[in-house]
Design a protein around this motif. Structure first.
Motif, short mmCIF file in Angstrom:
data_model
loop_
_atom_site.label_atom_id
_atom_site.label_comp_id
_atom_site.label_asym_id
_atom_site.label_seq_id
_atom_site.Cartn_x
_atom_site.Cartn_y
_atom_site.Cartn_z
N PRO A 1 0.82 -1.23 0.00
CA PRO A 1 0.00 0.00 0.00
C PRO A 1 0.85 1.27 0.00
CG PRO A 1 -0.67 -1.50 1.77
CD PRO A 1 0.52 -2.12 1.11
N THR B 1 -7.60 -0.33 -4.97
CA THR B 1 -6.52 0.66 -4.85
C THR B 1 -6.51 1.57 -6.08
OG1 THR B 1 -5.28 -1.22 -4.00
CG2 THR B 1 -4.06 0.83 -4.23
N TRP C 1 3.00 1.21 -4.41
CA TRP C 1 2.66 0.15 -5.35
C TRP C 1 2.80 0.56 -6.80
CZ3 TRP C 1 -1.50 1.20 -8.53
CH2 TRP C 1 -2.30 2.28 -8.13
#
Ligand code: BYC
Length: 483
Positions: free
Chosen positions: A63, A243, A66
């Motif tokens: 996280p 994400t 990335w």
């Protein structure tokens, strides 16, 4: 040791799922790859395929770091297969298998149900790229052009994510479904995409921003529900997709926000107080607020339809099976089985809108839709703060959930954005007040002129507050001149 955080580049397909040690799936994906590239070239972004675009690529699932930003030609983008790290000892968080260890393989009795959900999810990804393919020609800036392409390549990666699951876990029929994902086409009469909103046109950039705000937000809610799945590979895949999804909604929210901002600034500068002086506002070369509201109405209602029927046995079965949960399932304080629970559901009965308590299990779609509406309302509030700051007297609102619906209990109803039930004739007479008319579309289209100079923006939209990857205002996000 196999490292599931960093991405391996030793096969043609970057991945963190150990593809080089899984010859069967690697071969299947390598066979699928040329068809995907053909699809991208034929139905992906029109033009710009040879240009260098400043894109982020997922290089890890950590996280904290990335993504990597660099110039890349879109067909050479490294579409990878990335799953969020496995959570040690994860258990199924809902349904009749509550508390049992999460499945690492497809449970036989739920195979068809799982495959259907994965195919539907997969189908939306290329559909959105197809819907947006012509927008490059009219981008209001290089910044926006780059954001469009970022969204597009990531939807491409999300397609890969679902195709991986089909190849890895569903054998021959999975392969067939993966091929089908490249055969259906948004808006096609013979083989359309599976869900309504994904066969609609995205005619202009305001539609694109509304789509990424409202429809990508349905994507977020659906992915959140699938991320709860007891089928662990699906959960991990969706967790990582989320994400990337955040940026898509950012593009939508800031895109609409910048459009609103520019309109309000132009009105203030010209001394126009009344937002309904539409012709005067349009003469300034900006999109009047009532027309922006109509676009909002359309995209919100198309997106509500994506939640399916309010009362659904499909949804109840998927929940009971432990396949598709609720938004933030693990944070909800209840038995996670919903055996006796009820949930208030909107219903259209005898020409009236009523709220009825229904078994919570069959109201799973309704609940997710309610969560979605709350989430979307937050963005609308932020748009209204932009308007208020300029001193213009206007508020954007979400229309009533019964307005303009094609799926579920309200499909046969004729309801205004304020929630008033009308006859079909009266509704049709008011339609152009609430939804974009052909003339509104023509006006917006007349503003869609490309702006290709670094740091410059078309007159109908304000510049962003900050650049992508903290780049300066005049950064050349797409190199148009050295292709
Ligand atoms: N259009 O029992 P029901 C995204 C069908 S977006 C056409 O209510 P269920 C993204 C339904 O299929 C997120 N048909 O269905 C965003 C069913 O047909 P069958 C995509 C529709 O299953 C932007 C019948 O009506 N992911 O990621 O409870 C850019 C009965 O309905 C529609 C998912 O949707 C419709 N709108 O709910 C890129 C997650 N709605 O099977 C990407 C996976 C319903 O009886 N999908 N029908 O022939 C699901 O969870 C569910 O399939 C749905 C529907 C929520 C879509």
């Amino acid at each position: 040791m196999f490292d599931a955080t960093n991405v391996s580049y030793d096969t043609q397909i970057p991945n963190n799922v150990g593809l080089s040690g899984d010859r069967r799936v690697l071969k299947a994906l390598e066979r699928w790859h040329p068809g995907y590239i053909d699809w991208w070239k034929n139905l992906g972004p029109e033009g710009f395929q040879e240009h260098m675009v400043y894109l982020r690529t997922a290089v890890s699932v950590d996280p904290k770091g990335w993504a990597r930003f660099d110039y890349v030609k879109m067909p050479e983008y490294r579409w990878g297969i990335l799953l969020a790290p496995q959570v040690e000892g994860r258990t199924i968080p809902f349904g009749q298998h509550y508390g049992e260890p999460a499945w690492q393989e497809v449970p036989g009795e739920y195979r068809a149900m799982l495959r259907r959900l994965i195919v539907i999810q997969g189908d939306t990804e290329p559909a959105s790229v197809e819907q947006q393919r012509h927008l490059g020609a009219t981008a209001p800036s290089l910044y926006d052009l780059r954001n469009l392409f970022q969204v597009n390549v990531e939807e491409g990666r999300h397609l890969w994510a679902m195709v991986y699951l089909l190849h890895k876990y569903f054998g021959a029929d999975g392969r067939e479904e993966a091929d089908g994902l490249l055969q259906r086409q948004s808006g096609s009469a013979e083989a359309p995409r599976m869900l309504g909103a994904f066969n609609e046109a995205t005619p202009d950039w305001l539609s694109f921003f509304m789509f990424t705000f409202f429809t990508d937000r349905d994507g977020k809610m659906q992915l959140e529900s699938l991320a709860q799945s007891g089928f662990d590979p699906l959960s991990r895949t969706c967790r990582f997709m989320l994400t990337e999804e955040a940026h898509h909604m950012f593009v939508g929210e800031t895109g609409v926000g910048r459009t609103i901002q520019r309109t309000c600034e132009a009105m203030v500068q010209a001394g126009i107080d009344d937002p309904y002086e539409i012709e005067k506002v349009r003469a300034l070369g900006v999109i009047d607020l009532p027309t922006i509201q109509k676009k909002l109405n359309l995209h919100f209602t198309l997106s509500l339809d994506l939640f399916g029927a309010e009362v659904s046995t499909n949804a109840a079965n998927a929940f009971n099976a432990g396949i598709k949960g609720r938004y933030q399932e693990t944070k909800i304080d209840d038995d996670h089985k919903l055996t006796d629970a009820t949930y208030p559901v909107a219903e259209f009965r005898d020409g009236r809108i009523e709220i009825v308590d229904m078994p919570a299990l069959s109201a799973i779609n309704m609940r997710l839709r309610d969560d979605y509406v709350r989430d979307a309302a937050g963005g609308v509030k932020r748009w209204n703060a932009i308007i208020a700051k300029t001193g213009v007297n206007f508020e954007m609102t979400l229309p009533h959930e019964a307005f303009n619906r094609k799926i579920g209990t309200f499909a046969p109803a004729h309801v205004t954005p304020a929630g008033e039930v009308l006859s079909a004739d009266a509704w049709n007479a008011g339609r152009d007040e609430w939804l974009p008319s052909a003339a509104d579309g023509e006006f917006i289209a007349s503003l869609m002129k490309p702006e290709t100079e670094p740091g410059k923006y078309a007159g109908w939209i304000a510049p962003p507050k900050i650049g992508i990857d903290n780049k300066p205002g005049d950064f050349e996000y797409v190199k148009l001149h050295d292709a």
